[in-house]
Design an enzyme around this catalytic site. Structure first.
Site, PDB file in Angstrom:
ATOM      1  N   GLU A  79       0.801  -1.382   0.431  1.00 38.24           N
ATOM      2  CA  GLU A  79      -0.247   0.352  -0.255  1.00 38.24           C
ATOM      3  C   GLU A  79       0.884   1.357  -0.502  1.00 38.24           C
ATOM      4  O   GLU A  79       0.206   2.463   0.553  1.00 38.24           O
ATOM      5  CB  GLU A  79      -0.801   0.189   1.648  1.00 38.24           C
ATOM      6  CG  GLU A  79      -0.222  -0.245   2.766  1.00 38.24           C
ATOM      7  CD  GLU A  79      -1.663  -0.416   3.739  1.00 38.24           C
ATOM      8  OE1 GLU A  79      -1.828   0.457   3.979  1.00 38.24           O
ATOM      9  OE2 GLU A  79      -1.740  -1.474   3.902  1.00 38.24           O
ATOM     10  N   CYS A 111      -3.079  -4.247   4.363  1.00 32.81           N
ATOM     11  CA  CYS A 111      -2.357  -4.665   4.585  1.00 32.81           C
ATOM     12  C   CYS A 111      -2.540  -6.417   4.619  1.00 32.81           C
ATOM     13  O   CYS A 111      -1.640  -6.935   4.360  1.00 32.81           O
ATOM     14  CB  CYS A 111      -1.813  -4.979   5.651  1.00 32.81           C
ATOM     15  SG  CYS A 111      -1.990  -3.232   6.928  1.00 32.81           S
ATOM     16  N   HIS A 233      -1.267 -10.769  12.196  1.00 31.31           N
ATOM     17  CA  HIS A 233      -1.020  -9.720  11.649  1.00 31.31           C
ATOM     18  C   HIS A 233      -1.124  -8.364  12.210  1.00 31.31           C
ATOM     19  O   HIS A 233      -1.721  -8.529  13.297  1.00 31.31           O
ATOM     20  CB  HIS A 233      -2.019  -8.868  10.106  1.00 31.31           C
ATOM     21  CG  HIS A 233      -2.032  -7.628  10.086  1.00 31.31           C
ATOM     22  ND1 HIS A 233      -0.598  -6.745   9.535  1.00 31.31           N
ATOM     23  CD2 HIS A 233      -2.814  -5.870  10.408  1.00 31.31           C
ATOM     24  CE1 HIS A 233      -0.925  -6.045   9.572  1.00 31.31           C
ATOM     25  NE2 HIS A 233      -2.277  -5.545   9.966  1.00 31.31           N
TER      26      HIS A 233
END
Length: 387
Positions: A79, A111, A233
């Protein structure tokens, strides 16, 4: 046929900032950063590094000469794209010296991008078992100086080689996934720094985890103890702590204590690097693999991927026979050799990376990475290989 991750490479810059010192400079209690968000150090990315060089440097850890003819797919999840048209994958494939009969492209979904790439590579290898795919998650997290998001910044890249008969991890079954259009995190066109609704984003992250994990349990009849450990994550490592606590909340105390202890191995690297956006889950996975002394062949690892905006996915991978031989310790050595800089030096570097001028030439003498950004020539980014 087993398909999975044959090898993993990681790269970040050789500079870091001590989070306790940043906290003091911002008139905050250091424990707000060290414990409250779970971060000890932050990678600082100089102007001579961007997602292209970070990705190429990570990939160079695992792409050897004998693999050049086997790789015919390169996917970059990011990103922090450097161009609205040209993919980072095109630059990276060229820097690595890969063949021209190859597919290269870039994926964007906050993400989640690298996970999307990993799943696409899995499907590709299923019908091309004699080939290999290179999947890279590369990002530089920026929220601005003296902002609430500042202590969750960071940067780096994780590169994964996907193949049949992998030497490290094999996919175990399919995934479960969930998506909604929400505004928890975004970066409008023309902005170099992200916008985030922090508390809302945390809640969405956990809500999506509850959806995909429950769906996985229902679909595959799985239970928590089927998993040796988990990787999440990690935009900041306290987020992962909340995630594992959510998964174990209904388990006996001894089971909860075991999984909490195992979680520490999975956040060791993220604690001292910071947020990698698309690479964060896979740095957590690498941290688990290189720092856990309890893992053994055929152990199943649960992975939770989340990308704001928003997309969640849960899937499992199994450690294959002889997986230990792939873990070389390069990441530990890389992180151990970094140089600490002051808050003032960090702020100067940060400000310099907000604007890149046309026809700007960069001093690469202090950057000892293999691949660096050397200059911008008539709006073209010019990269070089230093050794």
């Amino acid at each position: 046929m087993k398909i999975g991750i044959d090898n993993i490479g990681f790269y970040t810059s050789n500079l870091f900032l001590d989070m306790a010192k940043l906290a003091k400079k911002r008139n905050e209690d250091p424990n707000k950063y060290l414990i409250g968000i779970g971060q000890e150090k932050m990678a600082v990315i100089p102007k001579t590094q961007d997602i292209v060089t970070l990705g190429a440097n990570a990939a160079s850890q695992i792409v050897t000469d004998d693999l050049m003819d086997e790789i015919d797919l390169v996917i970059v999840g990011t990103e922090s794209g450097m161009d609205n048209s040209k993919s980072a994958a095109a630059y990276i494939a060229n820097l690595l010296g890969l063949k021209n009969s190859i597919r290269t492209f870039e994926i964007k979904q906050a993400c989640y991008g690298a996970t999307a790439g990993l799943q696409m590579a899995k499907d590709y290898i299923q019908i091309h078992p004699d080939k290999k795919a290179l999947v890279i998650g590369a990002d530089i997290a920026k929220y601005g100086l003296k902002t609430k998001g500042e202590p969750t910044q960071g940067g780096g890249a994780v590169a994964m080689l996907v193949s049949a008969n992998p030497k490290l991890l094999a996919f175990d079954g399919d995934s479960t996934y969930y998506a909604e259009d929400v505004m928890d995190f975004w970066r409008p066109l023309g902005y170099s720094e992200a916008k985030v609704d922090g508390k809302f984003s945390t809640n969405v992250y956990l809500d999506f985890l509850s959806h995909v994990y429950a769906d996985y349990q229902d679909t595959y009849g799985a239970k928590l103890t089927d998993f040796a450990s988990f990787a999440f994550h990690l935009p900041y490592t306290k987020q992962g702590l909340k995630a594992i606590k959510f998964l174990i909340q209904n388990e006996p105390e001894e089971v909860q204590a075991s999984y909490l202890n195992k979680f520490e191995a999975s956040r060791k690297y993220n604690k001292i690097v910071g947020n990698l956006y698309t690479g964060s889950l896979y740095l957590s996975l690498l941290s688990l693999l290189e720092n856990a002394d309890f893992l053994k062949e055929n152990d199943k690892i649960g992975l939770y991927s989340y990308g704001s905006g928003a997309q969640g996915e849960f899937f499992a991978m199994k450690l294959v026979e002889g997986f230990q031989s792939v873990l070389t310790g390069k990441t530990k050595n890389l992180l151990a050799k970094r140089e600490e800089i002051s808050v003032e030096e960090y702020e100067k570097i940060y400000q310099s990376t907000l604007n890149y001028r046309d026809n700007e030439v960069f001093d690469v003498t202090e950057d000892h990475a293999r691949y660096v950004l050397a200059k911008i020539d008539d709006t073209k980014r010019i990269y070089i290989k230093q050794f």
